[in-house]
Design an enzyme around this catalytic site. Structure first.
Site, PDB file in Angstrom:
ATOM      1  N   ASP A  46       0.848  -1.196   0.000  1.00 12.02           N
ATOM      2  CA  ASP A  46       0.000   0.000   0.000  1.00 12.02           C
ATOM      3  C   ASP A  46       0.883   1.245   0.000  1.00 12.02           C
ATOM      4  O   ASP A  46       1.553   1.534   0.998  1.00 12.02           O
ATOM      5  CB  ASP A  46      -0.904  -0.004   1.244  1.00 12.02           C
ATOM      6  CG  ASP A  46      -1.876   1.165   1.238  1.00 12.02           C
ATOM      7  OD1 ASP A  46      -2.982   1.015   0.705  1.00 12.02           O
ATOM      8  OD2 ASP A  46      -1.508   2.251   1.752  1.00 12.02           O
ATOM      9  N   TYR A  51       3.239   9.745  -0.510  1.00 15.70           N
ATOM     10  CA  TYR A  51       4.301   9.149   0.322  1.00 15.70           C
ATOM     11  C   TYR A  51       5.680   9.354  -0.313  1.00 15.70           C
ATOM     12  O   TYR A  51       6.700   9.162   0.344  1.00 15.70           O
ATOM     13  CB  TYR A  51       4.088   7.640   0.553  1.00 15.70           C
ATOM     14  CG  TYR A  51       2.789   7.253   1.234  1.00 15.70           C
ATOM     15  CD1 TYR A  51       1.961   8.201   1.827  1.00 15.70           C
ATOM     16  CD2 TYR A  51       2.387   5.918   1.295  1.00 15.70           C
ATOM     17  CE1 TYR A  51       0.773   7.835   2.434  1.00 15.70           C
ATOM     18  CE2 TYR A  51       1.200   5.545   1.910  1.00 15.70           C
ATOM     19  CZ  TYR A  51       0.387   6.514   2.467  1.00 15.70           C
ATOM     20  OH  TYR A  51      -0.792   6.139   3.068  1.00 15.70           O
ATOM     21  N   LYS A  76      -2.538   5.974  -4.392  1.00 16.45           N
ATOM     22  CA  LYS A  76      -3.607   6.939  -4.103  1.00 16.45           C
ATOM     23  C   LYS A  76      -3.296   8.280  -4.749  1.00 16.45           C
ATOM     24  O   LYS A  76      -2.131   8.683  -4.821  1.00 16.45           O
ATOM     25  CB  LYS A  76      -3.747   7.122  -2.581  1.00 16.45           C
ATOM     26  CG  LYS A  76      -3.661   5.827  -1.791  1.00 16.45           C
ATOM     27  CD  LYS A  76      -3.929   6.005  -0.304  1.00 16.45           C
ATOM     28  CE  LYS A  76      -3.598   4.724   0.456  1.00 16.45           C
ATOM     29  NZ  LYS A  76      -2.175   4.599   0.840  1.00 16.45           N
ATOM     30  N   HIS A 109      -7.291   9.769  -2.081  1.00 20.72           N
ATOM     31  CA  HIS A 109      -6.647   9.654  -0.758  1.00 20.72           C
ATOM     32  C   HIS A 109      -7.476  10.307   0.354  1.00 20.72           C
ATOM     33  O   HIS A 109      -7.614   9.761   1.432  1.00 20.72           O
ATOM     34  CB  HIS A 109      -5.245  10.281  -0.846  1.00 20.72           C
ATOM     35  CG  HIS A 109      -4.269   9.784   0.154  1.00 20.72           C
ATOM     36  ND1 HIS A 109      -2.921   9.718  -0.084  1.00 20.72           N
ATOM     37  CD2 HIS A 109      -4.434   9.315   1.410  1.00 20.72           C
ATOM     38  CE1 HIS A 109      -2.301   9.237   0.981  1.00 20.72           C
ATOM     39  NE2 HIS A 109      -3.200   8.993   1.911  1.00 20.72           N
TER      40      HIS A 109
HETATM   41  N1  LIG Z   1      -5.185   6.465   3.680  1.00 25.68           N
HETATM   42  C1  LIG Z   1      -4.601   7.168   4.618  1.00 25.68           C
HETATM   43  O1  LIG Z   1      -4.909   8.351   4.822  1.00 25.68           O
HETATM   44  C2  LIG Z   1      -3.551   6.514   5.469  1.00 25.68           C
HETATM   45  C3  LIG Z   1      -3.088   7.151   6.621  1.00 25.68           C
HETATM   46  C4  LIG Z   1      -2.131   6.505   7.393  1.00 25.68           C
HETATM   47  C5  LIG Z   1      -1.673   5.246   7.010  1.00 25.68           C
HETATM   48  N2  LIG Z   1      -2.127   4.663   5.862  1.00 25.68           N
HETATM   49  C6  LIG Z   1      -1.636   3.333   5.406  1.00 25.68           C
HETATM   50  O2  LIG Z   1      -1.693   2.412   6.493  1.00 25.68           O
HETATM   51  C7  LIG Z   1      -0.392   1.859   6.713  1.00 25.68           C
HETATM   52  C8  LIG Z   1      -0.195   1.517   8.177  1.00 25.68           C
HETATM   53  O3  LIG Z   1      -0.425   2.650   9.008  1.00 25.68           O
HETATM   54  P1  LIG Z   1       0.739   3.466   9.769  1.00 25.68           P
HETATM   55  O4  LIG Z   1       1.997   3.292   9.019  1.00 25.68           O
HETATM   56  O5  LIG Z   1       0.242   4.846   9.990  1.00 25.68           O
HETATM   57  O6  LIG Z   1       0.798   2.802  11.185  1.00 25.68           O
HETATM   58  P2  LIG Z   1       0.831   1.353  11.847  1.00 25.68           P
HETATM   59  O7  LIG Z   1       1.031   0.295  10.822  1.00 25.68           O
HETATM   60  O8  LIG Z   1      -0.352   1.271  12.761  1.00 25.68           O
HETATM   61  O9  LIG Z   1       2.124   1.458  12.777  1.00 25.68           O
HETATM   62  C9  LIG Z   1       3.416   1.637  12.283  1.00 25.68           C
HETATM   63  C10 LIG Z   1       4.342   1.935  13.464  1.00 25.68           C
HETATM   64  O10 LIG Z   1       4.315   0.851  14.395  1.00 25.68           O
HETATM   65  C11 LIG Z   1       5.619   0.282  14.551  1.00 25.68           C
HETATM   66  N3  LIG Z   1       5.428  -1.180  14.513  1.00 25.68           N
HETATM   67  C12 LIG Z   1       5.076  -1.947  13.442  1.00 25.68           C
HETATM   68  N4  LIG Z   1       4.968  -3.226  13.795  1.00 25.68           N
HETATM   69  C13 LIG Z   1       5.237  -3.300  15.121  1.00 25.68           C
HETATM   70  C14 LIG Z   1       5.291  -4.376  16.044  1.00 25.68           C
HETATM   71  N5  LIG Z   1       5.054  -5.614  15.656  1.00 25.68           N
HETATM   72  N6  LIG Z   1       5.599  -4.070  17.341  1.00 25.68           N
HETATM   73  C15 LIG Z   1       5.843  -2.808  17.725  1.00 25.68           C
HETATM   74  N7  LIG Z   1       5.799  -1.748  16.891  1.00 25.68           N
HETATM   75  C16 LIG Z   1       5.512  -1.998  15.592  1.00 25.68           C
HETATM   76  C17 LIG Z   1       6.440   0.777  13.358  1.00 25.68           C
HETATM   77  O11 LIG Z   1       7.785   0.945  13.742  1.00 25.68           O
HETATM   78  P3  LIG Z   1       9.064   0.580  12.823  1.00 25.68           P
HETATM   79  O12 LIG Z   1       8.750   0.919  11.404  1.00 25.68           O
HETATM   80  O13 LIG Z   1      10.142   1.454  13.400  1.00 25.68           O
HETATM   81  O14 LIG Z   1       9.340  -0.888  13.026  1.00 25.68           O
HETATM   82  C18 LIG Z   1       5.787   2.124  13.079  1.00 25.68           C
HETATM   83  O15 LIG Z   1       6.313   3.111  13.945  1.00 25.68           O
HETATM   84  C19 LIG Z   1       0.533   2.972   6.196  1.00 25.68           C
HETATM   85  O16 LIG Z   1       1.870   2.546   6.017  1.00 25.68           O
HETATM   86  C20 LIG Z   1      -0.181   3.370   4.931  1.00 25.68           C
HETATM   87  O17 LIG Z   1       0.055   2.404   3.913  1.00 25.68           O
HETATM   88  C21 LIG Z   1      -3.068   5.276   5.099  1.00 25.68           C
END
Ligand SMILES: NC(=O)c1ccc[n+]([C@@H]2O[C@H](COP(=O)([O-])OP(=O)(O)OC[C@H]3O[C@@H](n4cnc5c(N)ncnc54)[C@H](OP(=O)(O)O)[C@@H]3O)[C@@H](O)[C@H]2O)c1
Length: 282
Positions: A46, A51, A76, A109
């Protein structure tokens, strides 16, 4: 053990329920992270124009030696490109940056209801063009509230295949999810572990201890059992592996309910509110 289920979309396509998110991964680190994820078995990535790492995502997928058809790729539309002419240009740039002839899923997005005279409808009709000409297999939206989805239903032909919204135990976002369930729109849960903020919650850590899983696995498994699509982000290989190992255990209904009860409603929201978010890049 790690067979990732597929979710059927309303247009006949299907999407792996678990993928890899690349928000906030620096372009210089993206190819390595995506390569590692593909090696671990992830087959869904994704990304987004905003990004800034589509090029590196494409590079890693090509370098993996996997067939293009074996990896589900989402991107997106930039908030700066909602006008139809700009959207056409931006989508062309997405394909050329990724280096692909098509993307599996392309999303608006953000709805940006306070920008562009509130018109996300003509933007959606432009995505319908990309779908008809075969350059996008499925089209969807992100951060759309119920009233935004109702407006698309009233004014356009195509029901979005997905709505990608913020969902995690502190913001279960059930009203938007329910609208999706009733209208055949699959929910994709972004920030599924609230960027780590839910992992120290005593309810989660207790369930983790009891089941012998990590807090992240418990939360991601909760999403899977709610039938949402997730793509946790990590640049840490051990976490990428951990986040992929969700299919050898099941949460009982009491644990599922206890996690859902952590919902804090609007107070649990970590990202911007879709009704007011108006960021447009320069
Ligand atoms: N459509 C939108 O508006 C929107 C907005 C936000 C996100 N997204 C999408 O959703 C995806 C995921 O959301 P997100 O990146 O915001 O947050 P997330 O996946 O909820 O969390 C990522 C964070 O958690 C840490 N982490 C990951 N796995 C872990 C584990 N097993 N134990 C402890 N910590 C862990 C990562 O650290 P490290 O990387 O340092 O390991 C990073 O800091 C994004 O990458 C993007 O593709 C979309």
């Amino acid at each position: 053990m790690n067979a990732v289920p597929s979710i059927a979309l309303n247009d006949g396509n299907s999407i792996p329920q678990l993928g890899f998110g690349v928000f906030q991964i620096e372009p210089k680190d993206t190819a390595e992270a995506v390569s590692e994820a593909l090696e671990l078995g992830y087959r869904h990535v994704d990304t987004a124009e905003m990004y800034g790492n589509e090029k590196e995502v494409g590079e890693a997928i090509r370098a993996s030696g996997l067939d293009r058809g074996d990896v589900f790729v989402t991107s997106k539309l930039s908030n700066g490109a909602h006008e139809p002419g700009d959207a056409r240009e931006a989508f062309g740039a997405t394909l050329s940056d990724l280096g692909f002839e098509y993307v599996d899923l392309f999303l608006i997005h953000w709805p940006l209801p306070t920008r562009y005279g509130g018109d996300f409808v003509s933007t959606w009709k432009t995505l319908e063009e990309f779908h008809s000409d075969g350059r996008v297999r499925s089209i969807g939206v992100s951060n759309f509230q119920v009233e935004h989805l109702e407006r698309l239903a009233a004014e356009t032909e195509t029901v979005p295949a997905v709505n990608q919204i913020e969902v995690h135990p502190y913001l279960t976002n059930d009203a938007v999810r329910s609208y999706g369930q009733e209208h055949g729109i699959a929910t994709e849960a972004w920030s599924p572990i609230a960027q780590g903020a839910v992992l120290d919650d005593p309810t989660i850590t207790e369930i983790a201890e009891k089941t012998g899983k990590t807090p992240a696995q418990v939360v991601l498994r909760w999403h899977i059992q709610r039938s949402d699509i997730v793509f946790p982000k990590s640049v840490t290989p051990s976490r990428m592996k951990e986040n992929f190992e969700l299919f050898d255990f099941e949460l009982g209904s009491e644990d599922m309910d206890a996690i859902s009860a952590l919902d804090r409603g609007e107070e649990g929201r970590t990202g911007p509110h879709p009704d007011t978010f108006d960021y447009v890049p320069n």
